[in-house]
Design a protein around this motif. Structure first.
Motif, mmCIF file in Angstrom:
data_model
loop_
_atom_site.group_PDB
_atom_site.id
_atom_site.type_symbol
_atom_site.label_atom_id
_atom_site.label_comp_id
_atom_site.label_asym_id
_atom_site.label_seq_id
_atom_site.Cartn_x
_atom_site.Cartn_y
_atom_site.Cartn_z
ATOM 1 N N PRO A 75 3.943 -1.395 25.639
ATOM 2 C CA PRO A 75 4.810 -0.216 25.803
ATOM 3 C C PRO A 75 5.987 -0.479 26.741
ATOM 4 N N MET A 76 5.739 -1.238 27.808
ATOM 5 C CA MET A 76 6.807 -1.519 28.767
ATOM 6 C C MET A 76 7.875 -2.425 28.158
ATOM 7 N N ILE A 77 7.445 -3.362 27.304
ATOM 8 C CA ILE A 77 8.389 -4.266 26.643
ATOM 9 C C ILE A 77 9.240 -3.488 25.640
ATOM 10 N N ILE A 78 8.583 -2.639 24.829
ATOM 11 C CA ILE A 78 9.295 -1.854 23.814
ATOM 12 C C ILE A 78 10.355 -0.961 24.455
ATOM 13 N N MET A 110 -7.108 2.439 27.455
ATOM 14 C CA MET A 110 -6.205 3.352 26.766
ATOM 15 C C MET A 110 -5.573 4.356 27.733
ATOM 16 N N ILE A 111 -6.324 4.764 28.750
ATOM 17 C CA ILE A 111 -5.757 5.644 29.771
ATOM 18 C C ILE A 111 -4.654 4.903 30.525
ATOM 19 N N ALA A 112 -4.928 3.647 30.907
ATOM 20 C CA ALA A 112 -3.934 2.833 31.603
ATOM 21 C C ALA A 112 -2.699 2.627 30.727
ATOM 22 N N ARG A 113 -2.917 2.355 29.444
ATOM 23 C CA ARG A 113 -1.797 2.142 28.519
ATOM 24 C C ARG A 113 -0.933 3.407 28.401
ATOM 25 N N ALA A 114 -1.596 4.566 28.332
ATOM 26 C CA ALA A 114 -0.861 5.830 28.239
ATOM 27 C C ALA A 114 -0.017 6.080 29.482
ATOM 28 N N LEU A 115 -0.459 5.555 30.631
ATOM 29 C CA LEU A 115 0.243 5.783 31.886
ATOM 30 C C LEU A 115 1.365 4.784 32.144
ATOM 31 N N THR A 116 1.463 3.737 31.317
ATOM 32 C CA THR A 116 2.482 2.713 31.565
ATOM 33 C C THR A 116 3.888 3.296 31.562
ATOM 34 N N LEU A 117 4.138 4.299 30.736
ATOM 35 C CA LEU A 117 5.478 4.876 30.609
ATOM 36 C C LEU A 117 5.733 6.006 31.607
ATOM 37 N N GLU A 118 4.801 6.174 32.543
ATOM 38 C CA GLU A 118 4.917 7.181 33.603
ATOM 39 C C GLU A 118 5.125 8.592 33.050
ATOM 40 N N GLN A 149 14.463 10.446 23.392
ATOM 41 C CA GLN A 149 13.445 9.426 23.630
ATOM 42 C C GLN A 149 12.894 9.515 25.048
ATOM 43 N N ALA A 150 13.777 9.742 26.016
ATOM 44 C CA ALA A 150 13.338 9.853 27.405
ATOM 45 C C ALA A 150 12.415 11.059 27.598
ATOM 46 N N LEU A 151 12.746 12.173 26.923
ATOM 47 C CA LEU A 151 11.893 13.359 27.011
ATOM 48 C C LEU A 151 10.552 13.122 26.319
ATOM 49 N N SER A 152 10.597 12.513 25.131
ATOM 50 C CA SER A 152 9.374 12.267 24.364
ATOM 51 C C SER A 152 8.432 11.321 25.102
ATOM 52 N N ARG A 153 9.010 10.411 25.888
ATOM 53 C CA ARG A 153 8.214 9.440 26.630
ATOM 54 C C ARG A 153 7.328 10.121 27.668
ATOM 55 N N LYS A 154 7.703 11.342 28.049
ATOM 56 C CA LYS A 154 6.954 12.061 29.073
ATOM 57 C C LYS A 154 5.635 12.624 28.555
ATOM 58 N N ILE A 155 5.439 12.590 27.211
ATOM 59 C CA ILE A 155 4.167 13.035 26.620
ATOM 60 C C ILE A 155 3.498 11.838 25.947
ATOM 61 N N GLN A 156 2.292 11.524 26.363
ATOM 62 C CA GLN A 156 1.519 10.438 25.755
ATOM 63 C C GLN A 156 0.142 10.972 25.357
ATOM 64 N N ILE A 157 -0.562 10.202 24.537
ATOM 65 C CA ILE A 157 -1.858 10.679 24.015
ATOM 66 C C ILE A 157 -2.959 9.669 24.288
ATOM 67 N N ILE A 158 -4.159 10.183 24.483
ATOM 68 C CA ILE A 158 -5.375 9.361 24.549
ATOM 69 C C ILE A 158 -6.261 9.813 23.405
ATOM 70 N N PHE A 159 -6.540 8.882 22.481
ATOM 71 C CA PHE A 159 -7.230 9.228 21.242
ATOM 72 C C PHE A 159 -8.753 9.236 21.395
ATOM 73 N N ALA A 211 8.242 -9.750 36.263
ATOM 74 C CA ALA A 211 7.462 -9.571 37.492
ATOM 75 C C ALA A 211 7.114 -8.099 37.711
ATOM 76 N N GLY A 212 8.061 -7.215 37.379
ATOM 77 C CA GLY A 212 7.818 -5.785 37.524
ATOM 78 C C GLY A 212 6.728 -5.285 36.596
ATOM 79 N N ARG A 213 6.702 -5.823 35.374
ATOM 80 C CA ARG A 213 5.656 -5.422 34.419
ATOM 81 C C ARG A 213 4.284 -5.886 34.886
ATOM 82 N N GLU A 214 4.223 -7.105 35.437
ATOM 83 C CA GLU A 214 2.958 -7.615 35.970
ATOM 84 C C GLU A 214 2.467 -6.731 37.118
#
Length: 253
Positions: free
Chosen positions: A111-114, A157-165, A81-91, A121-124
């Protein structure tokens, strides 16, 4: 760094008489940190199948998908899961990727909650950092998807994809549904983010002008295989394979 080695995938169809279709056949490529690799080809050639395998949506029949030297396919479950998190998509269609019943704030927080990242406070704090990165005002957080423009939706969507760093983004025709002026803004933003964050991109597109400007290397794909692969500008200026020449001719018509 993303390394793909001899990746293959076939599908079966038919009820009484099974038919096997080789969607991707022994595809290999490498994307160093901070670089962009493009895949071009006709619809149905296997581009999206590669993207789905990278995102762990479907499992390859054979091959390796390595991130920083670690194979996602053979890694222990606790590390996968940690490895998979490193790849995200923008549709291609950002509006269809946002829940129409939820406000933009929820879409960025989800994404940050999941993945249980940060406290409240960190998520904000992270959310506001991302809004600044993609040049979106905080006022949009209270809007629903139907209340924002296509360009704003793609920035979200770009911002959302970047939430998981992530270190790698798959860009699946990310600007094809936008007006030409907005397309240029999005591609420039992606270039700036790549430089700032050291991101690697897999860019799937049919627009040869954008591919030439945006990609460091490209592969031309036909019927599940790469027929030509190398420096983007050199291939577009001096294509060697007949299919590459045909693609360029059709694009210029």
């Amino acid at each position: 760094m993303l390394e793909i080695y001899k990746l293959s995938k076939s599908f079966q169809s038919g009820i009484l008489k099974k038919q096997k279709t080789q969607a991707v056949q022994e595809v290999s490529f490498c994307i160093p940190d901070g670089k962009t690799f493009g895949i071009v080809g006709n619809s149905g050639c296997g581009k999206s199948t590669i993207a789905r395998m990278l995102l762990s949506l479907i499992r390859p029949d054979a091959g390796e998908i390595r991130i920083d030297g670690k194979d996602i396919l053979t890694a222990p479950k606790r590390n996968r899961q940690a490895l998979s998190r490193k790849i995200q998509i923008i549709f291609q269609h950002p509006e269809s990727s946002l829940d129409p019943s939820k406000k933009i704030r929820y879409s960025l927080m989800e994404p940050m909650i999941i993945h249980r990242m940060y406290d409240k406070a960190g998520r904000e704090k992270r959310m506001r950092e991302l809004l600044e990165l993609v040049d979106i005002p905080e006022t949009l957080l209270t809007h629903y998807p139907h209340q924002i423009s296509g360009g704003e939706a793609q920035r979200i969507m770009i911002a959302r994809a970047l939430t998981l760093e992530p270190g790698i983004l798959v860009l699946d025709e990310p600007t094809s549904m936008l007006d030409v002026s907005i397309q240029a803004q999005m591609m420039t933003l992606l270039k700036e983010l790549q430089k700032k964050l050291g991101l690697s991109y897999l860019f799937i597109s049919h627009d040869m002008d954008v591919v030439k400007w945006f990609c460091d290397e490209i592969a031309v794909m036909k019927e599940g295989t790469f027929v030509e692969q190398g420096d983007a500008e050199q291939i577009i200026k001096n294509p060697q394979h007949p299919f590459t020449k045909e693609l360029l001719e059709n694009f210029r018509i």
